[in-house]
Write a protein that holds these residues in place. Structure first.
Motif, PDB file in Angstrom:
ATOM      1  N   GLU A 320       0.824  -1.207   0.000  1.00 11.07           N
ATOM      2  CA  GLU A 320       0.000   0.000   0.000  1.00 11.07           C
ATOM      3  C   GLU A 320       0.860   1.259   0.000  1.00 11.07           C
ATOM      4  O   GLU A 320       0.543   2.243  -0.675  1.00 11.07           O
ATOM      5  CB  GLU A 320      -0.931  -0.003   1.212  1.00 11.07           C
ATOM      6  CG  GLU A 320      -1.825   1.233   1.326  1.00 11.07           C
ATOM      7  CD  GLU A 320      -2.746   1.434   0.133  1.00 11.07           C
ATOM      8  OE1 GLU A 320      -3.200   2.580  -0.087  1.00 11.07           O
ATOM      9  OE2 GLU A 320      -3.025   0.441  -0.594  1.00 11.07           O
ATOM     10  N   ARG A 323       2.199   1.781  -3.424  1.00 14.10           N
ATOM     11  CA  ARG A 323       1.115   2.238  -4.318  1.00 14.10           C
ATOM     12  C   ARG A 323       0.840   3.731  -4.105  1.00 14.10           C
ATOM     13  O   ARG A 323       0.716   4.492  -5.078  1.00 14.10           O
ATOM     14  CB  ARG A 323      -0.146   1.418  -4.056  1.00 14.10           C
ATOM     15  CG  ARG A 323      -1.304   1.775  -4.988  1.00 14.10           C
ATOM     16  CD  ARG A 323      -2.494   0.857  -4.786  1.00 14.10           C
ATOM     17  NE  ARG A 323      -2.223  -0.471  -5.338  1.00 14.10           N
ATOM     18  CZ  ARG A 323      -2.104  -1.582  -4.621  1.00 14.10           C
ATOM     19  NH1 ARG A 323      -2.226  -1.533  -3.305  1.00 14.10           N
ATOM     20  NH2 ARG A 323      -1.872  -2.735  -5.191  1.00 14.10           N
ATOM     21  N   GLU A 327       1.195   7.054  -6.650  1.00 12.38           N
ATOM     22  CA  GLU A 327       0.068   7.975  -6.836  1.00 12.38           C
ATOM     23  C   GLU A 327       0.440   9.409  -6.480  1.00 12.38           C
ATOM     24  O   GLU A 327      -0.107  10.364  -7.052  1.00 12.38           O
ATOM     25  CB  GLU A 327      -1.117   7.510  -5.985  1.00 12.38           C
ATOM     26  CG  GLU A 327      -1.739   6.213  -6.456  1.00 12.38           C
ATOM     27  CD  GLU A 327      -2.770   5.676  -5.466  1.00 12.38           C
ATOM     28  OE1 GLU A 327      -2.917   6.282  -4.371  1.00 12.38           O
ATOM     29  OE2 GLU A 327      -3.421   4.656  -5.776  1.00 12.38           O
ATOM     30  N   TYR A 364       6.849  -5.497  -4.818  1.00 11.99           N
ATOM     31  CA  TYR A 364       5.846  -4.439  -4.724  1.00 11.99           C
ATOM     32  C   TYR A 364       5.987  -3.444  -5.874  1.00 11.99           C
ATOM     33  O   TYR A 364       5.000  -3.039  -6.501  1.00 11.99           O
ATOM     34  CB  TYR A 364       5.964  -3.694  -3.402  1.00 11.99           C
ATOM     35  CG  TYR A 364       5.734  -4.525  -2.160  1.00 11.99           C
ATOM     36  CD1 TYR A 364       4.939  -5.668  -2.192  1.00 11.99           C
ATOM     37  CD2 TYR A 364       6.314  -4.158  -0.938  1.00 11.99           C
ATOM     38  CE1 TYR A 364       4.727  -6.428  -1.051  1.00 11.99           C
ATOM     39  CE2 TYR A 364       6.107  -4.915   0.209  1.00 11.99           C
ATOM     40  CZ  TYR A 364       5.318  -6.043   0.145  1.00 11.99           C
ATOM     41  OH  TYR A 364       5.122  -6.784   1.276  1.00 11.99           O
ATOM     42  N   VAL A 368       3.251  -2.602  -8.749  1.00  7.83           N
ATOM     43  CA  VAL A 368       2.651  -1.271  -8.849  1.00  7.83           C
ATOM     44  C   VAL A 368       3.065  -0.570 -10.134  1.00  7.83           C
ATOM     45  O   VAL A 368       2.338   0.275 -10.663  1.00  7.83           O
ATOM     46  CB  VAL A 368       3.033  -0.435  -7.608  1.00  7.83           C
ATOM     47  CG1 VAL A 368       2.642   1.024  -7.780  1.00  7.83           C
ATOM     48  CG2 VAL A 368       2.369  -1.009  -6.366  1.00  7.83           C
TER      49      VAL A 368
END
Length: 519
Positions: A320, A323, A327, A364, A368
């Motif tokens: 998370e 991610r 963003e 990860y 992503v």
């Protein structure tokens, strides 16, 4: 009283190989701008100016002397004479450039014989007495300079003898230092009390122009109006090769997420920046603060691109968090792995890092879709040749499997580090003296500079082979790698030659193997 901040021309060593030679680059002098802003905040009544000799953008290259990026000595001396300063404060961020800084001090004394010269930076902080032994140096300001420079200027105005911790004019001034030899001075604890850097003191547009025309400090500069931000200072970790503690200490101190947002807002509104380099040594040290900084970055629409060129920890990540990092505008993460051998990390590098968590981060980032670069260091006393080769194999394997771009360095001897002191004490070096430049000298029973050079070149050949393979199978990788190669063409050209040789050898080996099988 007039204070002139001076940043000397950048001078490279003609004896260095292309792969080891300092890149010619320029960026906003953040340290100097913090000093100027602090003096304004304290309402220091004197006049200030900044002279960055690199801003001319001139390059003078000769086979004998190497390259000089910036003004010639005659031009520098004339500029200082024109400014008529009472005090010249010389910035020196790299030991490899200490001779250029001392040249600037000598020129200042010739231009204005009564001028007071002050030098700061990591090298001067480690070797203050060596600096004071130079006829052209009057004062050394150690470590963080904001408050120390202000106190020094007040003393000079009053014609008093300075008695300031971390400001040296003579050997006896060492008595004012703290007893802790690793951290002999105190530091600013609340960084939010500092004003924003005094960007108006310099021609910001000229820096942007030079950075966009071949003199960017990063290998791949993704912005046309890029700036560096330091959102924290200090590092509690104790990697043997790192010199950051000399200037900012071991205690991690930080700006609040609100301060960081205010700084970014100012830069966008005043200068139209389009990219941020978070140059912290520990940007993700406090994961809660990092998450709150992401909250601030996520308010920008469209997202403001940024990266972490100094490297971040590899063990503080969740899927998370990766991610949200993408963003929030992150273009790529740079992570400092250092070694692929856990025992080397634990006992040689002294970096508390679990390699299993590093693999999690790689997965990860691949999931992503955020690009990941990794720093590796080879050639440390305590490493075996097999350890070094294992690190090379690991770095290239992760590049092949996860597209984690390896950035491999041979260990540099930075003055004041545990590595430097260890090498000096045990004479793990070639020749009679250690050199504060970018050439490796380390020698142990396991390796020497020649072997490291061979291993490094072989690694670069294998790496370029992978770059070619990826470029031929992915248009996105082709575009990225073309930008990367063009940005460092002199070094990349030699690597490409080696890669083609490596490719021919692989093909030749495959053909010979097939012939033997058929026979």
């Amino acid at each position: 009283m007039k204070l002139l901040f001076c940043l000397p021309s950048h001078v490279t060593n003609a004896t260095m190989t292309a792969a080891r030679r300092d890149r010619l680059f320029i960026s906003l002098p953040l340290g100097v701008l913090y000093l100027a802003a602090y003096l304004r905040e304290k309402k220091w009544p004197g006049e200030m100016a900044v002279y960055d000799a690199r801003l001319s953008g001139k390059v003078d290259a000769t086979r004998e002397r190497g390259e000089r990026f910036g003004d010639s000595p005659d031009v520098m001396m004339e500029r200082i004479r024109h400014e008529k300063p009472d005090v010249v404060a010389i910035s020196n961020m790299f030991s490899s450039q200490i001779d250029a800084a001392l040249e600037m001090a000598t020129l200042a004394k010739r231009a204005v014989p009564k001028v007071v010269t002050v030098i700061g930076g990591p090298h001067a902080s480690v070797f203050p007495l060596e600096m004071l032994a130079q006829e052209s140096i009057d004062y050394v300001v150690m470590s963080e300079g904001e408050d120390r420079l202000w106190q020094l200027l007040l003393a000079l105005e009053r014609r008093e003898e300075p008695a300031i911790q971390g400001v040296l004019n003579k050997p006896e001034d060492q008595s004012l230092l703290l007893s802790n030899k690793k951290v002999p001075v105190s530091f600013i604890q609340d960084l939010d009390t500092l004003p924003l850097p005094a960007y108006d003191m310099v021609d910001v547009e000229r820096y942007f122009h030079l950075q966009s025309n071949g003199f960017a400090p990063r290998t791949l500069e993704l912005g046309k109006r890029s700036v560096t931000i330091l959102s924290s200072r200090g590092c509690p970790h104790q990697c043997v090769f790192c010199s950051i503690h000399i200037t900012v200490g071991y205690k991690w101190r930080y700006h609040s997420p609100q301060y960081v947002k205010r700084h970014i807002d100012f830069l966008i509104q005043r200068y139209g920046i389009d990219f941020i380099h978070f140059e912290d040594d520990n940007f993700t040290h406090d994961t809660e603060r990092y998450d709150r900084i992401l909250d601030q970055l996520l308010t920008f629409n469209p997202p403001l691109p940024w990266d972490t060129p100094n490297g971040v920890r590899g063990d503080s990540w969740t899927l998370e968090r990766v991610r949200r990092t993408k963003e929030a505008g992150c273009q790529h993460l740079v992570v400092a792995f250092e070694s692929a051998v856990q025992e080397v990390l634990d006992k040689v590098v002294k970096k508390q890092l679990d390699l299993q968590q590093v693999d999690d981060l790689m997965r990860y980032c691949r999931e992503v879709g955020i690009r990941l670069l990794a720093f590796y260091v080879i050639g440390l006393p305590g490493e075996t040749e097999q350890d070094i080769r294992n690190t090379i194999d690991y770095s290239l394997d992760r590049f092949d499997r996860y597209n984690v771009h390896p950035v491999i360095h041979t260990a540099l001897l930075l003055p004041g580090t545990e590595l430097y002191n260890n090498v000096a004490a045990n004479h793990y070096f070639e020749g009679d003296t250690l050199h504060s430049d970018n050439s490796s000298q380390i020698v142990t029973t396991e390796f020497n500079p020649q072997l490291l050079h061979e291993i490094y070149n072989e690694a670069m050949s294998r790496k370029m082979w992978l770059v070619l393979k990826k470029s031929l199978t992915s248009p996105q990788e082709l575009l990225y790698n073309l930008k990367l190669i063009s940005s460092q063409w002199p070094v990349a050209k030699e690597m490409l030659k080696q890669a083609f040789c490596h490719m021919r050898q692989r093909m030749s080996g495959s053909i010979n193997h097939e012939r033997g099988y058929n026979e």
